[in-house]
Design a protein around this motif. Structure first.
Motif, mmCIF file in Angstrom:
data_model
loop_
_atom_site.group_PDB
_atom_site.id
_atom_site.type_symbol
_atom_site.label_atom_id
_atom_site.label_comp_id
_atom_site.label_asym_id
_atom_site.label_seq_id
_atom_site.Cartn_x
_atom_site.Cartn_y
_atom_site.Cartn_z
ATOM 1 N N LYS A 87 0.762 -1.162 -0.188
ATOM 2 C CA LYS A 87 -0.027 -0.018 -0.132
ATOM 3 C C LYS A 87 0.766 1.271 -0.081
ATOM 4 C CE LYS A 87 -0.653 -0.134 4.942
ATOM 5 N NZ LYS A 87 -1.606 -0.152 5.952
ATOM 6 N N PRO A 88 0.345 2.265 -0.357
ATOM 7 C CA PRO A 88 1.251 3.564 -0.473
ATOM 8 C C PRO A 88 1.496 4.031 0.925
ATOM 9 C CG PRO A 88 -1.183 4.093 -1.323
ATOM 10 C CD PRO A 88 -1.012 2.636 -0.786
ATOM 11 N N LYS A 89 2.565 4.637 0.937
ATOM 12 C CA LYS A 89 3.140 5.302 2.181
ATOM 13 C C LYS A 89 3.107 6.687 2.084
ATOM 14 C CE LYS A 89 5.992 1.121 3.538
ATOM 15 N NZ LYS A 89 7.375 0.863 3.808
ATOM 16 N N ALA A 90 2.721 7.556 2.961
ATOM 17 C CA ALA A 90 2.694 9.026 3.082
ATOM 18 C C ALA A 90 4.225 9.451 3.409
ATOM 19 C CB ALA A 90 1.691 9.645 3.924
ATOM 20 N N LEU A 91 4.567 10.275 2.758
ATOM 21 C CA LEU A 91 6.121 10.808 2.849
ATOM 22 C C LEU A 91 5.933 12.350 3.193
ATOM 23 C CD1 LEU A 91 7.786 9.558 -0.416
ATOM 24 C CD2 LEU A 91 7.876 8.271 1.629
ATOM 25 N N VAL A 92 4.917 12.730 2.663
ATOM 26 C CA VAL A 92 4.836 14.355 3.281
ATOM 27 C C VAL A 92 3.386 14.557 3.240
ATOM 28 C CG1 VAL A 92 4.875 16.611 2.330
ATOM 29 C CG2 VAL A 92 6.416 15.086 1.531
ATOM 30 N N LYS A 93 2.972 15.244 4.378
ATOM 31 C CA LYS A 93 1.505 15.785 4.724
ATOM 32 C C LYS A 93 1.510 17.135 4.924
ATOM 33 C CE LYS A 93 0.345 11.391 6.818
ATOM 34 N NZ LYS A 93 -0.104 10.429 8.082
ATOM 35 N N ASP A 94 0.655 18.096 4.376
ATOM 36 C CA ASP A 94 0.699 19.399 4.268
ATOM 37 C C ASP A 94 2.052 19.984 4.529
ATOM 38 O OD1 ASP A 94 -2.216 19.361 4.235
ATOM 39 O OD2 ASP A 94 -2.035 18.756 6.320
ATOM 40 N N GLY A 95 2.849 19.596 3.436
ATOM 41 C CA GLY A 95 4.119 20.508 3.269
ATOM 42 C C GLY A 95 5.221 20.014 4.654
ATOM 43 N N GLU A 96 4.747 19.147 5.387
ATOM 44 C CA GLU A 96 5.555 18.662 6.509
ATOM 45 C C GLU A 96 6.342 17.072 5.939
ATOM 46 O OE1 GLU A 96 6.518 20.059 9.094
ATOM 47 O OE2 GLU A 96 5.469 21.844 8.439
ATOM 48 N N THR A 101 8.564 7.485 8.090
ATOM 49 C CA THR A 101 8.220 6.696 6.916
ATOM 50 C C THR A 101 9.304 6.828 5.925
ATOM 51 O OG1 THR A 101 5.893 7.387 7.339
ATOM 52 C CG2 THR A 101 6.563 6.684 5.084
ATOM 53 N N MET A 102 9.813 8.046 5.592
ATOM 54 C CA MET A 102 11.075 8.293 4.647
ATOM 55 C C MET A 102 12.100 7.332 5.272
ATOM 56 S SD MET A 102 10.657 12.455 4.224
ATOM 57 C CE MET A 102 12.516 12.408 3.493
ATOM 58 N N ARG A 103 12.615 7.460 6.433
ATOM 59 C CA ARG A 103 13.660 6.583 6.977
ATOM 60 C C ARG A 103 13.304 4.953 6.599
ATOM 61 N NH1 ARG A 103 13.296 7.780 11.756
ATOM 62 N NH2 ARG A 103 14.485 9.854 11.704
ATOM 63 N N SER A 104 12.273 4.586 7.050
ATOM 64 C CA SER A 104 11.951 3.166 6.876
ATOM 65 C C SER A 104 11.886 2.704 5.346
ATOM 66 C CB SER A 104 10.541 2.782 7.687
ATOM 67 O OG SER A 104 9.377 3.418 7.034
ATOM 68 N N SER A 105 11.628 3.566 4.307
ATOM 69 C CA SER A 105 11.456 3.303 3.024
ATOM 70 C C SER A 105 12.545 3.800 2.384
ATOM 71 C CB SER A 105 10.222 4.040 2.251
ATOM 72 O OG SER A 105 9.034 3.760 3.194
ATOM 73 N N SER A 106 13.640 4.303 2.935
ATOM 74 C CA SER A 106 14.976 4.536 2.323
ATOM 75 C C SER A 106 14.779 5.752 1.139
ATOM 76 C CB SER A 106 15.533 3.519 1.603
ATOM 77 O OG SER A 106 15.902 2.434 2.647
ATOM 78 N N VAL A 107 13.823 6.734 1.592
ATOM 79 C CA VAL A 107 13.547 7.868 0.641
ATOM 80 C C VAL A 107 14.210 9.187 1.341
ATOM 81 C CG1 VAL A 107 11.785 9.295 -0.380
ATOM 82 C CG2 VAL A 107 11.589 6.853 -0.097
ATOM 83 N N GLU A 109 15.103 13.553 1.218
ATOM 84 C CA GLU A 109 14.386 14.571 0.687
ATOM 85 C C GLU A 109 14.751 15.006 -0.768
ATOM 86 O OE1 GLU A 109 14.359 19.334 2.105
ATOM 87 O OE2 GLU A 109 14.895 17.978 3.403
ATOM 88 N N ASN A 110 15.692 14.621 -1.239
ATOM 89 C CA ASN A 110 16.186 14.749 -2.430
ATOM 90 C C ASN A 110 15.418 14.191 -3.508
ATOM 91 O OD1 ASN A 110 18.134 16.652 -1.999
ATOM 92 N ND2 ASN A 110 19.743 15.352 -1.962
ATOM 93 N N ASP A 111 15.239 12.656 -3.044
ATOM 94 C CA ASP A 111 14.096 12.028 -3.929
ATOM 95 C C ASP A 111 12.787 12.472 -4.009
ATOM 96 O OD1 ASP A 111 16.117 9.958 -4.224
ATOM 97 O OD2 ASP A 111 15.447 8.858 -2.161
ATOM 98 N N ILE A 112 12.396 13.209 -3.092
ATOM 99 C CA ILE A 112 11.067 13.998 -3.381
ATOM 100 C C ILE A 112 11.099 15.242 -4.218
ATOM 101 C CG2 ILE A 112 9.289 15.074 -1.655
ATOM 102 C CD1 ILE A 112 9.726 13.113 0.626
ATOM 103 N N LYS A 113 12.152 16.010 -3.887
ATOM 104 C CA LYS A 113 12.501 17.121 -4.693
ATOM 105 C C LYS A 113 12.611 16.657 -6.182
ATOM 106 C CE LYS A 113 14.630 19.899 -1.378
ATOM 107 N NZ LYS A 113 15.726 20.659 -0.847
ATOM 108 N N GLU A 114 13.169 15.403 -6.442
ATOM 109 C CA GLU A 114 13.319 15.083 -8.036
ATOM 110 C C GLU A 114 11.945 14.566 -8.467
ATOM 111 O OE1 GLU A 114 14.912 11.131 -10.228
ATOM 112 O OE2 GLU A 114 15.969 11.576 -8.268
ATOM 113 N N SER A 126 7.380 22.666 0.802
ATOM 114 C CA SER A 126 6.515 23.227 1.262
ATOM 115 C C SER A 126 5.195 23.296 0.333
ATOM 116 C CB SER A 126 6.918 24.785 1.664
ATOM 117 O OG SER A 126 7.372 25.679 0.676
ATOM 118 N N SER A 127 5.306 23.124 -1.099
ATOM 119 C CA SER A 127 4.369 23.381 -2.046
ATOM 120 C C SER A 127 3.675 22.051 -2.157
ATOM 121 C CB SER A 127 4.964 23.661 -3.285
ATOM 122 O OG SER A 127 5.677 22.580 -3.671
#
Length: 145
Positions: A87-96, A101-107, A109-114, A126-127
């Motif tokens: 199932k999907p995992k929430a990495l960002v909620k309302d800009g936070e 979750t990121m740590r446990s999924s090896s994601v 911040e640069n991956d999210i920016k990409e 923040s967007s």
């Protein structure tokens, strides 16, 4: 051999589900397992390391098992689909960032920016309204209005 194929399928699925989902590209662990085991089983028929017909039947058993589980996951209302396909995992909620979750999924911040850049957005966390690590390993993003 067919029974062993079923046991190996579930064992491999459980092992892959515990691992990092991002290594699989566009496929779910459910689909990757079939590809790996199917290729391995059929290679035995090709190389003659196992009797031909039992090997073919084991491969067929895996494909039928995959189809049955996919249909069961589609029609399930009690989470069987999530158990099999993830199932999907929430990495960002309302800009936070959701760091646990990121740590446990090896994601990172640069991956999210990409993912933001790939979606044609400015790489500003923040967007983001919501960002998810999907079952396929892709990061999907819903930006704020």
């Amino acid at each position: 051999m067919s029974l062993r194929a079923i046991v190996v399928f579930f064992a491999a699925l459980a092992i892959i589900r515990m691992g990092n989902h991002r290594i699989f590209g566009k496929n779910t662990a459910f689909d990757i397992i079939l590809g790996i085991i199917y290729g391995s089983v059929l290679s035995r028929a090709i190389t003659g390391n196992s009797p031909f017909w039992p090997t073919i039947f084991a491969a067929l058993t895996l494909v039928i098992l995959h189809k049955i589980l996919a249909v069961a996951a589609y029609h399930s209302s009690f989470g069987f689909g999530n158990m099999i396909k993830g199932k999907p995992k929430a990495l960002v909620k309302d800009g936070e960032l959701q760091r646990d979750t990121m740590r446990s999924s090896s994601v990172t911040e640069n991956d999210i920016k990409e993912a933001l850049r790939n979606a044609g957005h400015k790489p500003e966390i923040s967007s983001i309204y919501r960002a998810y690590l999907e079952r396929s390993g892709d990061i999907s993003i819903v930006c704020k209005e």
